[in-house]
Scaffold this active site. Structure first.
Site, PDB file in Angstrom:
ATOM      1  N   CYS A  12     -25.933  -8.173 -55.423  1.00 59.51           N
ATOM      2  CA  CYS A  12     -24.756  -8.785 -56.051  1.00 59.51           C
ATOM      3  C   CYS A  12     -25.000 -10.233 -56.456  1.00 59.51           C
ATOM      4  O   CYS A  12     -24.208 -10.807 -57.201  1.00 59.51           O
ATOM      5  CB  CYS A  12     -23.556  -8.730 -55.124  1.00 59.51           C
ATOM      6  N   HIS A  18     -18.030 -13.964 -56.803  1.00 59.69           N
ATOM      7  CA  HIS A  18     -18.351 -12.534 -56.764  1.00 59.69           C
ATOM      8  C   HIS A  18     -17.089 -11.769 -56.370  1.00 59.69           C
ATOM      9  O   HIS A  18     -16.401 -12.130 -55.423  1.00 59.69           O
ATOM     10  CB  HIS A  18     -19.473 -12.301 -55.756  1.00 59.69           C
ATOM     11  N   ASN A  29     -15.956  -3.965 -57.014  1.00 62.66           N
ATOM     12  CA  ASN A  29     -17.216  -4.714 -56.906  1.00 62.66           C
ATOM     13  C   ASN A  29     -18.253  -4.056 -57.820  1.00 62.66           C
ATOM     14  O   ASN A  29     -18.672  -2.928 -57.574  1.00 62.66           O
ATOM     15  CB  ASN A  29     -17.666  -4.689 -55.438  1.00 62.66           C
TER      16      ASN A  29
HETATM   17  N1  ACO Z   1      -9.251   3.756 -46.031  1.00 63.00           N
HETATM   18  C1  ACO Z   1      -8.667   3.752 -44.825  1.00 63.00           C
HETATM   19  N2  ACO Z   1      -9.253   3.293 -43.729  1.00 63.00           N
HETATM   20  C2  ACO Z   1     -10.492   2.789 -43.844  1.00 63.00           C
HETATM   21  C3  ACO Z   1     -11.162   2.751 -45.071  1.00 63.00           C
HETATM   22  C4  ACO Z   1     -10.502   3.275 -46.191  1.00 63.00           C
HETATM   23  N3  ACO Z   1     -11.067   3.286 -47.412  1.00 63.00           N
HETATM   24  N4  ACO Z   1     -12.372   2.189 -44.892  1.00 63.00           N
HETATM   25  C5  ACO Z   1     -12.446   1.878 -43.589  1.00 63.00           C
HETATM   26  N5  ACO Z   1     -11.329   2.240 -42.956  1.00 63.00           N
HETATM   27  C6  ACO Z   1     -10.985   2.089 -41.555  1.00 63.00           C
HETATM   28  C7  ACO Z   1     -12.219   1.959 -40.691  1.00 63.00           C
HETATM   29  O1  ACO Z   1     -12.727   3.248 -40.378  1.00 63.00           O
HETATM   30  C8  ACO Z   1     -11.668   1.248 -39.497  1.00 63.00           C
HETATM   31  O2  ACO Z   1     -11.025   2.194 -38.663  1.00 63.00           O
HETATM   32  P1  ACO Z   1     -11.245   2.155 -37.069  1.00 63.00           P
HETATM   33  O3  ACO Z   1     -10.720   0.822 -36.650  1.00 63.00           O
HETATM   34  O4  ACO Z   1     -10.450   3.318 -36.607  1.00 63.00           O
HETATM   35  O5  ACO Z   1     -12.737   2.287 -36.907  1.00 63.00           O
HETATM   36  C9  ACO Z   1     -10.568   0.365 -40.075  1.00 63.00           C
HETATM   37  O6  ACO Z   1     -10.275   0.884 -41.366  1.00 63.00           O
HETATM   38  C10 ACO Z   1     -10.988  -1.099 -40.234  1.00 63.00           C
HETATM   39  O7  ACO Z   1     -12.282  -1.133 -40.786  1.00 63.00           O
HETATM   40  P2  ACO Z   1     -13.031  -2.521 -40.944  1.00 63.00           P
HETATM   41  O8  ACO Z   1     -14.434  -2.237 -41.357  1.00 63.00           O
HETATM   42  O9  ACO Z   1     -12.796  -3.339 -39.739  1.00 63.00           O
HETATM   43  O10 ACO Z   1     -12.210  -3.146 -42.161  1.00 63.00           O
HETATM   44  P3  ACO Z   1     -12.387  -4.566 -42.772  1.00 63.00           P
HETATM   45  O11 ACO Z   1     -11.115  -5.292 -42.653  1.00 63.00           O
HETATM   46  O12 ACO Z   1     -13.623  -5.242 -42.311  1.00 63.00           O
HETATM   47  O13 ACO Z   1     -12.577  -4.206 -44.321  1.00 63.00           O
HETATM   48  C11 ACO Z   1     -14.317  -3.977 -45.966  1.00 63.00           C
HETATM   49  C12 ACO Z   1     -13.655  -3.400 -44.715  1.00 63.00           C
HETATM   50  C13 ACO Z   1     -13.312  -3.930 -47.093  1.00 63.00           C
HETATM   51  C14 ACO Z   1     -15.524  -3.157 -46.307  1.00 63.00           C
HETATM   52  C15 ACO Z   1     -14.711  -5.440 -45.704  1.00 63.00           C
HETATM   53  O14 ACO Z   1     -15.369  -5.531 -44.478  1.00 63.00           O
HETATM   54  C16 ACO Z   1     -15.568  -6.046 -46.773  1.00 63.00           C
HETATM   55  O15 ACO Z   1     -15.143  -6.278 -47.869  1.00 63.00           O
HETATM   56  N6  ACO Z   1     -16.832  -6.380 -46.450  1.00 63.00           N
HETATM   57  C17 ACO Z   1     -17.745  -7.132 -47.329  1.00 63.00           C
HETATM   58  C18 ACO Z   1     -18.129  -6.407 -48.603  1.00 63.00           C
HETATM   59  C19 ACO Z   1     -19.110  -7.252 -49.391  1.00 63.00           C
HETATM   60  O16 ACO Z   1     -18.872  -8.412 -49.675  1.00 63.00           O
HETATM   61  N7  ACO Z   1     -20.281  -6.742 -49.709  1.00 63.00           N
HETATM   62  C20 ACO Z   1     -21.333  -7.575 -50.284  1.00 63.00           C
HETATM   63  C21 ACO Z   1     -21.600  -7.343 -51.666  1.00 63.00           C
HETATM   64  S1  ACO Z   1     -21.971  -5.666 -52.050  1.00 63.00           S
HETATM   65  C22 ACO Z   1     -23.633  -5.573 -52.677  1.00 63.00           C
HETATM   66  O17 ACO Z   1     -24.437  -6.461 -52.540  1.00 63.00           O
HETATM   67  C23 ACO Z   1     -24.029  -4.278 -53.329  1.00 63.00           C
END
Ligand code: ACO
Length: 345
Positions: free
Chosen positions: A132, A272, A302
């Site tokens: 990214c 980003h 993204n």
């Molecule tokens: N729908 C419903 N529930 C979900 C979903 C979904 N789509 N996805 C995850 N959950 C659940 C999980 O299973 C978890 O449940 P649990 O507590 O029972 O295990 C709960 O929701 C919370 O999950 P978290 O991972 O704690 O959620 P978080 O608030 O961290 O959000 C996310 C997740 C959106 C992925 C976030 O962590 C994020 O944006 N991370 C960074 C992404 C990023 O910047 N990537 C870098 C660039 S990408 C690249 O380089 C290609």
């Protein structure tokens, strides 16, 4: 050549004596495929909800390429728009750099395929992989060629067909990503400053936070790799989130420091577009006002290396950026990799 007007900021390149030479963006363009996948559509595919996706990420919909539409197609369409805006013909392009993690194939490079599609016969062409963060890495690479007078006109593209490596059974990741491309024509522009500085960073010790295990020399495609779903990206979301906030704010502050700029002088921050909560956290730590921050992730999700390129195109072509404005681009991705760039438009 007439001297530049007295500077409103420090030009970090001045110490390298790049007098009379700049690396400016002469035109931008973007292309996203027509098919839209909404959060409501995703509710029918995995156990998720519009409420969860919107509140945890800010994303409402994303564009997906057709089966017979590849990264090079998206890239070429964005490139042609950037060339039209810059008034540059295919013959004038010296170099094409495509930042992508979803090349049409491992080789030849997507840049070479784009070269053929746009008819840039004279151009050298290669791909750059910094996930990214790829677009800022590519801008910096292009700048080196332009400032050194090696090339005059460089086409930089961020392009992805992420839908081809997303596991549509994994709700943790499939709601996040989209397809698209953004392009910029970089040229020397007299009496301008252009790309003032680009900070780049990486931390390979955290490479296991975000990766695709299959398809490379470590794990070539096999029945086993397919059965184990190793040709899809995997991400440790929570930890990636924390690293993104930290790295993006640190890179942005370093870029501002190099130019002796306070955040209040920046017209528009283009971060980003991965997660609205990451963007908000970074903006808060930089002391930026909401109106300084460009957000379009609700429409595209993204799009990795294409993300800031698509956002830059929209910011410019919707009139939010005028000549002389200062922009701050901030990126973060797998690797880990990150970067920040200050541009005088
Ligand atoms: N729908 C419903 N529930 C979900 C979903 C979904 N789509 N996805 C995850 N959950 C659940 C999980 O299973 C978890 O449940 P649990 O507590 O029972 O295990 C709960 O929701 C919370 O999950 P978290 O991972 O704690 O959620 P978080 O608030 O961290 O959000 C996310 C997740 C959106 C992925 C976030 O962590 C994020 O944006 N991370 C960074 C992404 C990023 O910047 N990537 C870098 C660039 S990408 C690249 O380089 C290609």
């Amino acid at each position: 050549m007439s001297p530049l007007p007295s500077p409103k900021f420090k030009n970090p390149r001045a110490k390298y004596n790049f007098r009379g030479r700049t690396c400016s963006i002469a035109g931008v363009g973007a292309y996203v495929p027509s098919r839209i996948l909404t959060n409501a559509d995703l509710e029918k595919m995995v156990n998720t909800s519009d409420e969860w996706i919107t509140s945890r990420t800010g994303i409402k919909e994303r564009h997906l390429a057709a089966e017979d539409e590849f990264t090079s197609d998206l890239a070429a369409k964005a490139a042609l728009k950037a060339m039209a805006q810059a008034g540059v013909t295919a013959e004038e392009i010296d170099l094409i750099v495509v930042a992508t993690i979803t090349p049409d194939m491992p080789f030849p490079s997507t840049a070479a395929l784009v070269q053929r599609k746009i008819g840039a016969r004279r151009a050298a062409a290669f791909d750059l992989e910094a996930a990214c963060a790829g677009f800022i890495y590519a801008l910096e690479v292009a700048q080196q060629f332009i400032m050194s007078r090696t090339y005059d006109t460089v086409l930089v593209i961020g392009a992805e067909k992420l839908s081809s490596i997303v596991d549509w059974q994994d709700r943790n990741t499939c709601v996040l990503f989209g397809d698209g491309a953004g392009a910029a024509i970089l040229r020397n522009r007299p009496n301008a400053h252009g790309l003032l500085t680009a900070v780049m960073g990486a931390d390979g010790t955290k490479s296991d936070l975000l990766f695709m295990a299959g398809g490379g020399s470590r794990c070539p495609a096999s029945e086993e790799s397919v059965a184990n779903r190793m040709h899809f990206l995997r991400m440790e979301g929570k930890e990636t989130f924390k690293c993104a906030v930290q790295a993006m704010q640190t890179a942005a502050k370093e870029a501002l420091r190099r130019c002796e700029l306070d955040i209040s002088r920046i017209k528009l921050i283009i971060p980003h577009q991965a997660n609205l909560r990451i963007i908000d956290a970074v903006a808060e730590r930089l002391g930026a006002k909401p109106e300084q921050v460009f957000v379009n992730l609700h429409k595209f999700g993204n799009t990795s290396a294409a993300s800031v390129a698509i956002a830059l195109d929209e910011a410019v072509n919707s009139g939010r950026v005028q000549a002389g404005d200062l922009l701050l681009l901030i990126v973060f991705g797998a690797g880990l990799t990150w970067g920040a760039a200050v541009i005088e438009w």
